[in-house]
Design an enzyme around this catalytic site. Structure first.
Site, PDB file in Angstrom:
ATOM      1  CB  CYS A  54      -0.920   0.004   1.214  1.00  0.00           C
ATOM      2  SG  CYS A  54      -2.084   1.407   1.196  1.00  0.00           S
ATOM      3  CG  ASP A  56      -0.766   3.989   5.299  1.00  0.00           C
ATOM      4  OD1 ASP A  56       0.147   4.467   6.010  1.00  0.00           O
ATOM      5  OD2 ASP A  56      -1.968   4.010   5.618  1.00  0.00           O
ATOM      6  NE  ARG A  58      -0.694   4.896   8.760  1.00  0.00           N
ATOM      7  CZ  ARG A  58      -1.982   4.755   9.087  1.00  0.00           C
ATOM      8  NH1 ARG A  58      -2.370   4.976  10.338  1.00  0.00           N
ATOM      9  NH2 ARG A  58      -2.858   4.386   8.178  1.00  0.00           N
ATOM     10  CG  HIS A 110      -1.859  -1.125   5.863  1.00  0.00           C
ATOM     11  ND1 HIS A 110      -2.424  -0.127   6.628  1.00  0.00           N
ATOM     12  CD2 HIS A 110      -1.946  -0.704   4.578  1.00  0.00           C
ATOM     13  CE1 HIS A 110      -2.800   0.858   5.835  1.00  0.00           C
ATOM     14  NE2 HIS A 110      -2.535   0.540   4.589  1.00  0.00           N
ATOM     15  CB  CYS A 113      -5.933  -0.506   4.313  1.00  0.00           C
ATOM     16  SG  CYS A 113      -5.521   0.104   2.662  1.00  0.00           S
TER      17      CYS A 113
HETATM   18 CO    CO Z   1      -3.526   1.210   2.900  1.00  0.00          CO
END
Ligand code: CO
Length: 221
Positions: A54, A56, A58, A110, A113
């Site tokens: 992803c 993302d 993090r 994750h 998400c």
């Molecule tokens: Co995500």
């Protein structure tokens, strides 16, 4: 690198400048440990793993697997999707499998998400809705199981897992993986989920090294 902040007084570095200062600190610290680090890395890459994760901020592939630059080839998009018509993903996958000759392709989602949570909702988010629709397709495939989960967080967590599983299936059905297996290449695909609030990765045990789990219609013989 120092934690970046956007509200620095004018006497301090702006966020933009902090990033460049961070880069200079990175070079300095790295060279102190290994004077030949960049020279060696610049010679080429032969990573054994392709990571599809992803976007993302993090979930950075190298940090969470304790690997170094040069060890993991990375493709990231919203909600770690494998979409058959996505030229970006297909180009990365083809290069990874046929040129770099990676042995493992990992789809890593994750919990928490934002893409998956947005796909569960019914509000309009703009152009991203067309991308998230692929996750709604995953929901439709598993609607009986998901409809039975009343807790919204548990439902989202399960959809995160199912989205990884279905994207592993999508991966095995690509012409690239099909051709690799047909040609006897040693290629393993896996599905993982990262837990933001513990840092641990859960192996969903959907690893495949051959066509045995692929629906007949997708198989290249
Ligand atoms: Co995500």
């Amino acid at each position: 690198m120092c934690a970046i902040k956007d509200d620095a007084p004018s006497s301090e570095l702006s966020l933009y400048e902090q990033l460049l200062a961070g880069n200079r600190a990175f070079v300095k610290e790295t060279l102190e440990k290994d004077p030949l680090y960049f020279e060696t890395l610049a010679k080429g890459q032969k990573p054994p793993v392709l990571w599809i994760g992803c976007a993302d901020s993090r979930v950075p592939a190298n940090q969470i697997t304790h690997t170094k630059p040069g060890e993991v080839f990375v493709h990231r998009n919203i909600a770690n999707m494998v979409v058959h018509s996505d030229m970006n993903m297909l180009s990365v996958l083809d290069y990874a499998v046929n040129i770099l000759e990676v042995q493992h392709v990992i789809v890593c989602g994750h919990y928490g998400c934002g893409g998956v949570i947005a796909a569960l909702g019914n509000v309009e988010n703009g152009i991203v809705d067309n991308w998230l629709r692929h996750i709604k397709d995953v929901y439709r495939l598993h609607a009986v199981e998901l409809d039975a989960i009343t807790d919204e967080k548990q439902k989202a967590d399960r959809l995160v897992e199912l989205n990884v599983i279905e994207n592993v299936n999508n991966l095995t059905a690509t012409s690239i993986v099909q051709k690799a297996w047909k040609n006897g290449k040693n290629l393993h695909v896996h599905g993982w989920v990262y837990t933001l609030n513990t840092g641990f990765i859960k192996d969903l045990k959907v690893s495949f090294s051959n066509n045995s789990n692929v629906d007949a219609v997708f198989k290249i013989k």
